[in-house]
Structures are given as C-alpha cells and as structure tokens.
Design an enzyme around this catalytic site. Structure first.
Site, PDB file in Angstrom:
ATOM      1  N   ASP A   1     -10.943   3.185   4.062  1.00  0.00           N
ATOM      2  CA  ASP A   1     -11.369   1.809   3.801  1.00  0.00           C
ATOM      3  C   ASP A   1     -12.891   1.691   3.835  1.00  0.00           C
ATOM      4  OD1 ASP A   1      -9.672  -0.198   3.121  1.00  0.00           O
ATOM      5  OD2 ASP A   1      -9.064  -0.700   5.165  1.00  0.00           O
TER       6      ASP A   1
ATOM      7  N   GLN B   1      -4.846  -1.367   9.651  1.00  0.00           N
ATOM      8  CA  GLN B   1      -4.642  -2.678   9.033  1.00  0.00           C
ATOM      9  C   GLN B   1      -5.162  -3.782   9.954  1.00  0.00           C
ATOM     10  OE1 GLN B   1      -3.344  -3.298   5.889  1.00  0.00           O
ATOM     11  NE2 GLN B   1      -3.871  -5.447   6.296  1.00  0.00           N
TER      12      GLN B   1
ATOM     13  N   LYS C   1       0.844  -1.197   0.000  1.00  0.00           N
ATOM     14  CA  LYS C   1       0.000   0.000   0.000  1.00  0.00           C
ATOM     15  C   LYS C   1       0.878   1.245   0.000  1.00  0.00           C
ATOM     16  CE  LYS C   1      -3.855  -2.352   2.210  1.00  0.00           C
ATOM     17  NZ  LYS C   1      -4.505  -2.736   3.465  1.00  0.00           N
TER      18      LYS C   1
END
Ligand code: NDP
Length: 279
Positions: free
Chosen positions: A117, A94, A50
């Site tokens: 997200d 994460q 990422k």
C-alpha cells in the site's frame, strides 16, 4: 463543451490484464497477505474484493481476520511473522483498526519491501524526498487517470482538497515531484472556491458529498473525484458531477473513476514487489 469522462474501469481492466499477462511469465507465484482487525462491514467488503482481484490475476492470497479485541502486540506479531515468510511478497493492513490499536504503527511494522500500500513511514519518507518507492495505491491510480488525458502535469497548478496521509498529502507530493505547482486545501482553508477555481488539476478527497460545484471549477480543468459517499441511497463523490461536467475539461465519475484504479494499482504494486524479491 461537456467534459471528457475519464473511465477508471477501462484503465483498471487494462492494468489487471497486463498484470495477469506478467504473472503467467513468472516462474513463481506472487503472494499477498491481508490483515484485517475487527469486523467493520465496509472493511470486510473491501478485503473480499481485494482477495477476488488477487485470484483473478493468479496471485496467492491469504486473509487474516483478527478479533476486534486483538492487542497491538498481537497484530504486530502477525505482521512480523508474515514479514519473515519468503512466499509472501506483499502485506496490507486494512484500515481502520479498533481504537486500542495505532494503525500507523501496524503499517510501519510491515517490512518496507513488502508494503504494497506504500503507506509505511519508510515509503512515504522516500516519496517526500523523491526517491524510488512504492506509491500509495489511490494516489498512484490518480496519476494514471491524469496521464490518461494526455495532458502535461509539469507546470500545471494542482489543487488538492484534503490532506490525509492516505490520499491528499501523497498525491500532492507525487504531482510536486512531477513539477506541478501544488496547493493543499483542508477544513480550515479560507476562500476555498478561490483556490479550487485556480486549479488546472483539481483533486478532491474530503469525504463531503458533492461539495465542489460548477462555480468552483476552472473551465477545462482536470477534475479527479476521490470521494465515496452515500447520499439519499445513491453513491456520490465529493464533486457535484452533473454540473461540474459541463465546466471541466475532464472528469472522473463516481463510481467508476478512482475506486477501480485503487484496486488495480494494488495488484501492480504487489507484482512489482514480488519481482523485486524473486525476479
Ligand atoms: P480523511 O477524512 O482522512 O480526510 C479528509 C480531508 O478533507 C481532511 O484533510 C479534511 O481537512 C478535508 N476536509 C474535510 N472537509 C473539508 C471541507 N469542507 N473543505 C476542505 N477540506 C475539507 O479522508 P480520506 O482522505 O481518507 O478520504 C477522503 C474521501 O475519499 C472519502 O470520501 C473516502 O471514502 C474516499 N476515498 C476513496 C478511495 C478510493 O479508492 N476511491 C480511497 C480512499 C479514500 P482537515 O485535515 O483539516 O480535517
């Protein structure tokens, strides 16, 4: 006739190029922070990818790696500090996190306007009531893959195998909001094959290697394979690709289907959040 392969790599590349083009036009630099707790090797690899993706499109990116023993309060404090920083427009926590931490509570601590997200309760709630929101990356990527076939979503029967908050539930809601008729299947579903065989659009996110065989798929269906599994040293999806590609109308490969799109949509979401905060 064998299925048309939906090329996630190609679509992801065009999203990255477009993001880069947009960033060049901005008078500020979009900023993203990623928080990883513990040192799960797969998570470390994902976070590294990422970060590289962000560098390629010229975002400012920061990675915070916190100890395996970090407390929930420490992680939430970190998120709140990032919430308060103007140059950070997007925050990603994460997953998974160690057992002492409630992952959803950490995600919910991210300010909704920085939740890149789209997995916080506020964003998922807005998706539920079909209000504008940040779409979660994997489901948003799946919709783009479906759209790339040129087939209509409205009126189609979509079957989602899997009901996680990360993939199954949100993709079903997105397709419902787009006027598909949606069926959710899960580990307690009876007669799974009957359900999957009735799907015009079949999305499989179960984490079970090659569980969907050709006789479980309607001829001509759009088959989106979300699964990522290791089987005898190979990377395989939840769909038995070799047989299903002879029956389906369209199919995503693993690797090279949903995975690259998830990463590309993260960039697109981050750009949108940055523009909405500064543009
Ligand atoms: P989860 O383990 O959270 O959810 C799996 C879902 O599949 C559950 O709802 C479970 O049912 C259902 N399920 C499990 N076994 C069966 C079965 N035999 N029949 C029907 N349903 C079943 O997984 P995720 O949603 O997080 O991920 C799913 C897969 O997608 C994984 O392989 C993961 O690695 C991959 N993935 C890929 C991404 C990408 O970018 N390509 C991104 C995210 C995930 P129940 O609820 O009853 O337990």
């Amino acid at each position: 006739m064998p299925a048309e392969i939906i090329d996630g790599n190609r679509l992801a590349k065009s999203i990255r190029s477009e993001t880069r083009r947009q960033v060049k036009k901005l008078k500020f630099t979009p900023g993203i922070a990623v928080v990883q707790v513990g040192d799960d090797p797969a998570s470390t690899i994902y976070v590294d990818y990422k970060q590289k993706d962000c560098e390629r499109v010229r975002f400012h990116s920061e990675v915070y790696r916190m100890s395996e023993r970090a407390t929930q309060d420490e992680v939430i404090d970190r998120i709140q500090t990032l919430n308060g920083r103007k140059e950070i427009h997007a925050i990603l926590a994460q997953m998974p996190v160690p057992d002492q931490i409630d992952g959803q509570a950490v995600i919910d601590a991210i300010a909704p306007e920085k939740d890149t997200d789209g997995l916080g309760a506020a964003n998922l709630g807005n998706l539920m009531i079909n209000r504008e929101c940040v779409l979660p990356c994997t489901p948003a990527g799946i919709v783009r893959l479906i759209e790339s076939t040129g087939e209509e979503i409205e009126g189609k029967h979509a079957v989602c195998v899997g009901r996680s908050s990360l993939v199954g539930k949100p993709i079903g809601l997105i397709l419902l909001n787009r006027n598909a008729t949606v069926t959710y299947c899960h580990s307690r579903t009876r007669h799974l094959a009957e359900q999957t065989r009735s799907a015009d659009i079949l999305i499989v996110a179960a984490g079970k290697p090659e569980m969907i065989k050709a006789d479980m798929v309607k001829a001509g269906a759009i088959v989106i394979d979300v699964g990522i599994n290791r089987l005898e040293g190979r990377l395989v999806g939840d769909v038995h690709y070799e047989s299903v590609k002879e029956t389906a109308g369209y199919i995503t490969p693993v690797p090279g289907g949903v995975g690259p799109m998830t990463r590309a949509i993260l960039l697109e979401n981050t750009l949108k959040l940055a523009i909405s905060q500064c543009g």
